[in-house]
Every structure is written in C-alpha cells, then in structure tokens.
Write a protein that holds these residues in place. Sequence first.
Motif, PDB file in Angstrom:
ATOM      1  N   THR A  24       5.718 -48.551  -1.076  1.00  0.00           N
ATOM      2  CA  THR A  24       5.239 -48.078   0.320  1.00  0.00           C
ATOM      3  C   THR A  24       6.294 -47.338   1.023  1.00  0.00           C
ATOM      4  OG1 THR A  24       6.400 -50.287   0.808  1.00  0.00           O
ATOM      5  CG2 THR A  24       3.974 -50.387   0.527  1.00  0.00           C
ATOM      6  N   ASP A  25       7.581 -47.394   0.681  1.00  0.00           N
ATOM      7  CA  ASP A  25       8.536 -46.634   1.336  1.00  0.00           C
ATOM      8  C   ASP A  25       9.852 -46.389   0.469  1.00  0.00           C
ATOM      9  OD1 ASP A  25       9.560 -49.247   1.336  1.00  0.00           O
ATOM     10  OD2 ASP A  25       9.529 -49.552   3.448  1.00  0.00           O
ATOM     11  N   VAL A  26      11.085 -45.904   1.086  1.00  0.00           N
ATOM     12  CA  VAL A  26      12.043 -45.525   0.092  1.00  0.00           C
ATOM     13  C   VAL A  26      12.495 -47.141  -0.433  1.00  0.00           C
ATOM     14  CG1 VAL A  26      14.620 -45.102   0.249  1.00  0.00           C
ATOM     15  CG2 VAL A  26      12.873 -43.690   1.487  1.00  0.00           C
ATOM     16  N   GLN A  27      12.899 -47.861   0.499  1.00  0.00           N
ATOM     17  CA  GLN A  27      13.206 -49.410  -0.034  1.00  0.00           C
ATOM     18  C   GLN A  27      12.516 -49.990  -1.255  1.00  0.00           C
ATOM     19  OE1 GLN A  27      16.359 -50.600   0.864  1.00  0.00           O
ATOM     20  NE2 GLN A  27      15.920 -51.618  -1.208  1.00  0.00           N
ATOM     21  N   SER A  28      11.155 -49.816  -1.116  1.00  0.00           N
ATOM     22  CA  SER A  28      10.375 -50.352  -2.263  1.00  0.00           C
ATOM     23  C   SER A  28      10.588 -49.547  -3.443  1.00  0.00           C
ATOM     24  CB  SER A  28       9.099 -50.285  -1.697  1.00  0.00           C
ATOM     25  OG  SER A  28       8.233 -49.028  -1.587  1.00  0.00           O
ATOM     26  N   ALA A  29      10.816 -48.084  -3.331  1.00  0.00           N
ATOM     27  CA  ALA A  29      11.070 -47.298  -4.588  1.00  0.00           C
ATOM     28  C   ALA A  29      12.373 -47.596  -5.201  1.00  0.00           C
ATOM     29  CB  ALA A  29      11.070 -45.944  -4.132  1.00  0.00           C
ATOM     30  N   LEU A  30      13.578 -47.957  -4.255  1.00  0.00           N
ATOM     31  CA  LEU A  30      15.004 -48.331  -4.701  1.00  0.00           C
ATOM     32  C   LEU A  30      14.789 -49.775  -5.530  1.00  0.00           C
ATOM     33  CD1 LEU A  30      17.058 -47.333  -1.745  1.00  0.00           C
ATOM     34  CD2 LEU A  30      16.865 -46.017  -3.798  1.00  0.00           C
ATOM     35  N   ASP A  31      14.100 -50.752  -5.106  1.00  0.00           N
ATOM     36  CA  ASP A  31      13.879 -51.849  -5.514  1.00  0.00           C
ATOM     37  C   ASP A  31      13.037 -51.932  -6.727  1.00  0.00           C
ATOM     38  OD1 ASP A  31      14.995 -53.093  -3.476  1.00  0.00           O
ATOM     39  OD2 ASP A  31      12.971 -53.938  -2.405  1.00  0.00           O
ATOM     40  N   LYS A  49      -1.985 -45.032  -9.453  1.00  0.00           N
ATOM     41  CA  LYS A  49      -2.109 -44.214  -8.094  1.00  0.00           C
ATOM     42  C   LYS A  49      -2.610 -45.442  -7.338  1.00  0.00           C
ATOM     43  CE  LYS A  49      -5.318 -41.426  -5.717  1.00  0.00           C
ATOM     44  NZ  LYS A  49      -6.230 -42.581  -5.337  1.00  0.00           N
ATOM     45  N   GLU A  50      -3.023 -46.325  -7.616  1.00  0.00           N
ATOM     46  CA  GLU A  50      -3.558 -47.505  -6.693  1.00  0.00           C
ATOM     47  C   GLU A  50      -2.493 -48.417  -6.073  1.00  0.00           C
ATOM     48  OE1 GLU A  50      -6.593 -45.784  -8.921  1.00  0.00           O
ATOM     49  OE2 GLU A  50      -5.100 -47.098  -9.810  1.00  0.00           O
ATOM     50  N   ALA A  51      -1.127 -48.271  -6.896  1.00  0.00           N
ATOM     51  CA  ALA A  51      -0.191 -48.944  -6.382  1.00  0.00           C
ATOM     52  C   ALA A  51       0.909 -48.277  -5.456  1.00  0.00           C
ATOM     53  CB  ALA A  51       0.648 -49.439  -7.654  1.00  0.00           C
ATOM     54  N   VAL A  52       0.334 -47.090  -4.879  1.00  0.00           N
ATOM     55  CA  VAL A  52       1.196 -46.257  -3.959  1.00  0.00           C
ATOM     56  C   VAL A  52       0.424 -46.111  -2.649  1.00  0.00           C
ATOM     57  CG1 VAL A  52       2.258 -43.743  -3.788  1.00  0.00           C
ATOM     58  CG2 VAL A  52       1.795 -44.999  -5.991  1.00  0.00           C
ATOM     59  N   ILE A  53       1.280 -46.519  -1.812  1.00  0.00           N
ATOM     60  CA  ILE A  53       0.695 -46.363  -0.477  1.00  0.00           C
ATOM     61  C   ILE A  53      -0.191 -45.212  -0.388  1.00  0.00           C
ATOM     62  CG2 ILE A  53       2.714 -45.635   0.711  1.00  0.00           C
ATOM     63  CD1 ILE A  53       1.865 -47.412   3.104  1.00  0.00           C
ATOM     64  N   GLU A  54      -1.275 -45.195   0.597  1.00  0.00           N
ATOM     65  CA  GLU A  54      -2.239 -44.084   0.767  1.00  0.00           C
ATOM     66  C   GLU A  54      -1.450 -42.892   1.413  1.00  0.00           C
ATOM     67  OE1 GLU A  54      -5.470 -41.748  -0.399  1.00  0.00           O
ATOM     68  OE2 GLU A  54      -4.856 -43.592  -0.913  1.00  0.00           O
ATOM     69  N   ALA A  64       6.270 -39.272   0.769  1.00  0.00           N
ATOM     70  CA  ALA A  64       6.375 -38.589  -0.526  1.00  0.00           C
ATOM     71  C   ALA A  64       7.699 -37.881  -0.775  1.00  0.00           C
ATOM     72  CB  ALA A  64       5.049 -37.870  -0.941  1.00  0.00           C
ATOM     73  N   GLY A  65       7.972 -37.209  -0.131  1.00  0.00           N
ATOM     74  CA  GLY A  65       9.344 -36.320  -0.027  1.00  0.00           C
ATOM     75  C   GLY A  65      10.364 -37.538  -0.178  1.00  0.00           C
ATOM     76  N   ASP A  66      10.463 -38.643   0.709  1.00  0.00           N
ATOM     77  CA  ASP A  66      11.480 -39.597   1.021  1.00  0.00           C
ATOM     78  C   ASP A  66      11.554 -40.298  -0.359  1.00  0.00           C
ATOM     79  OD1 ASP A  66      12.303 -38.453   3.494  1.00  0.00           O
ATOM     80  OD2 ASP A  66      11.047 -40.181   4.307  1.00  0.00           O
ATOM     81  N   ILE A  67      10.584 -40.599  -0.750  1.00  0.00           N
ATOM     82  CA  ILE A  67      10.639 -41.649  -1.903  1.00  0.00           C
ATOM     83  C   ILE A  67      10.768 -40.619  -3.276  1.00  0.00           C
ATOM     84  CG2 ILE A  67       8.918 -42.739  -3.549  1.00  0.00           C
ATOM     85  CD1 ILE A  67       7.595 -44.003  -1.296  1.00  0.00           C
ATOM     86  N   LEU A  68      10.069 -39.505  -3.431  1.00  0.00           N
ATOM     87  CA  LEU A  68      10.373 -38.775  -4.508  1.00  0.00           C
ATOM     88  C   LEU A  68      11.952 -38.092  -4.664  1.00  0.00           C
ATOM     89  CD1 LEU A  68       6.851 -36.865  -4.912  1.00  0.00           C
ATOM     90  CD2 LEU A  68       7.872 -39.125  -6.335  1.00  0.00           C
ATOM     91  N   GLN A  69      12.557 -38.010  -3.624  1.00  0.00           N
ATOM     92  CA  GLN A  69      14.178 -37.648  -3.637  1.00  0.00           C
ATOM     93  C   GLN A  69      14.846 -38.784  -4.048  1.00  0.00           C
ATOM     94  OE1 GLN A  69      14.953 -34.306  -2.744  1.00  0.00           O
ATOM     95  NE2 GLN A  69      16.788 -35.082  -3.730  1.00  0.00           N
ATOM     96  N   ARG A  70      14.577 -40.104  -3.906  1.00  0.00           N
ATOM     97  CA  ARG A  70      15.200 -41.188  -4.458  1.00  0.00           C
ATOM     98  C   ARG A  70      15.153 -41.310  -5.941  1.00  0.00           C
ATOM     99  NH1 ARG A  70      15.405 -40.663   0.183  1.00  0.00           N
ATOM    100  NH2 ARG A  70      16.665 -41.883   1.784  1.00  0.00           N
ATOM    101  N   PHE A  71      13.959 -40.859  -6.556  1.00  0.00           N
ATOM    102  CA  PHE A  71      13.984 -40.919  -8.144  1.00  0.00           C
ATOM    103  C   PHE A  71      14.762 -39.763  -8.422  1.00  0.00           C
ATOM    104  CE2 PHE A  71      10.282 -43.502  -7.085  1.00  0.00           C
ATOM    105  CZ  PHE A  71      10.046 -44.230  -8.195  1.00  0.00           C
ATOM    106  N   ILE A  72      14.746 -38.523  -7.694  1.00  0.00           N
ATOM    107  CA  ILE A  72      15.460 -37.437  -8.495  1.00  0.00           C
ATOM    108  C   ILE A  72      16.942 -37.831  -8.325  1.00  0.00           C
ATOM    109  CG2 ILE A  72      15.937 -35.112  -7.917  1.00  0.00           C
ATOM    110  CD1 ILE A  72      13.225 -34.757  -7.268  1.00  0.00           C
ATOM    111  N   ASN A  73      17.373 -38.359  -7.210  1.00  0.00           N
ATOM    112  CA  ASN A  73      18.831 -38.873  -6.791  1.00  0.00           C
ATOM    113  C   ASN A  73      19.348 -39.835  -7.981  1.00  0.00           C
ATOM    114  OD1 ASN A  73      18.816 -37.135  -4.587  1.00  0.00           O
ATOM    115  ND2 ASN A  73      18.959 -38.908  -3.217  1.00  0.00           N
ATOM    116  N   TYR A  74      18.661 -40.625  -8.282  1.00  0.00           N
ATOM    117  CA  TYR A  74      18.772 -41.571  -9.326  1.00  0.00           C
ATOM    118  C   TYR A  74      18.674 -41.323 -10.596  1.00  0.00           C
ATOM    119  CZ  TYR A  74      20.385 -44.592  -5.557  1.00  0.00           C
ATOM    120  OH  TYR A  74      21.025 -44.945  -4.402  1.00  0.00           O
ATOM    121  N   LYS A  75      18.249 -40.186 -11.095  1.00  0.00           N
ATOM    122  CA  LYS A  75      17.967 -39.434 -12.224  1.00  0.00           C
ATOM    123  C   LYS A  75      16.874 -40.443 -12.997  1.00  0.00           C
ATOM    124  CE  LYS A  75      22.266 -37.456 -12.785  1.00  0.00           C
ATOM    125  NZ  LYS A  75      22.461 -37.012 -11.474  1.00  0.00           N
TER     126      LYS A  75
END
Length: 122
Positions: A24-31, A49-54, A64-75
């Motif tokens: 849903t957000d950056v924190q949920s991506a980090l978690d 896709k159903e597990a991702v906030i609309e 999208a940009g905030d979440i995906l940037q975290r995935f990239i930052n954490y390789k």
Amino acid sequence: MKITKVSNKGIEVAIIESKDVILTDVQSALDLMATISYETGCYRIAINKEAVIEDFFKLSTGIAGDILQRFINYKTKFAIWGDFSVYTSKALKDFIYESNRGNSIYFTSTQEEAINKLANKK
C-alpha cells in the motif's frame, strides 16, 4: 498472504499471492522485503496485481515511484503479474514498457512470465 519459494535456472524467486491488498505504501514495501528476506532469503519477488493498492497504478499519486525506488535501493528485483489492459493511461503504459526494458522491475501477464523475467536477469 501465501509465500512460495521457487527456483528457476538456479535463481530463487519468492512468489507472493494474496487476495488482500498488502502493498500500500513505502512502509509496506519495506516490511514485505524484510519478511521475504527473513523467511526465504530471496531478493527477487513476484506478487499478484490484486495484492497491490489500486492507487499504485495512478502515477500521479507517486506511490509507484516511491515503492519501486525502495526495491531498487535495496537491490531487490520485483515483478507484478496480472491484467494491466484495464488501464487506459498512456503514462502508465509507457511506464510499464520502460520498466520491462530494464533489469529490476517488471509487469507481466502471468506468474510464470514474472518468474522467468526475474530468473533471466542477473
């Protein structure tokens, strides 16, 4: 949330399946990354896709940009699979196209395609 670890071409990928929205957000991506790393040791994650906030798919929200940037930052390589044809936004279609040309973030039609994309890129 169901977590399955698969191996494809010697590369391990964590598969996340959920009927509930969990990203849903950056924190949920980090978690999510922390949970997957701890439970599976994987740094390649595919999610339905159903597990991702609309709002993720409305680029103007910035989610999208905030979440995906975290995935990239954490390789952590990341794929979302599902039906993206329901979206008419040219900006989103361009974003998906450009992401799929890279080597970290993918949008695919099927879980199998997501696994193959994550396993093919080093």
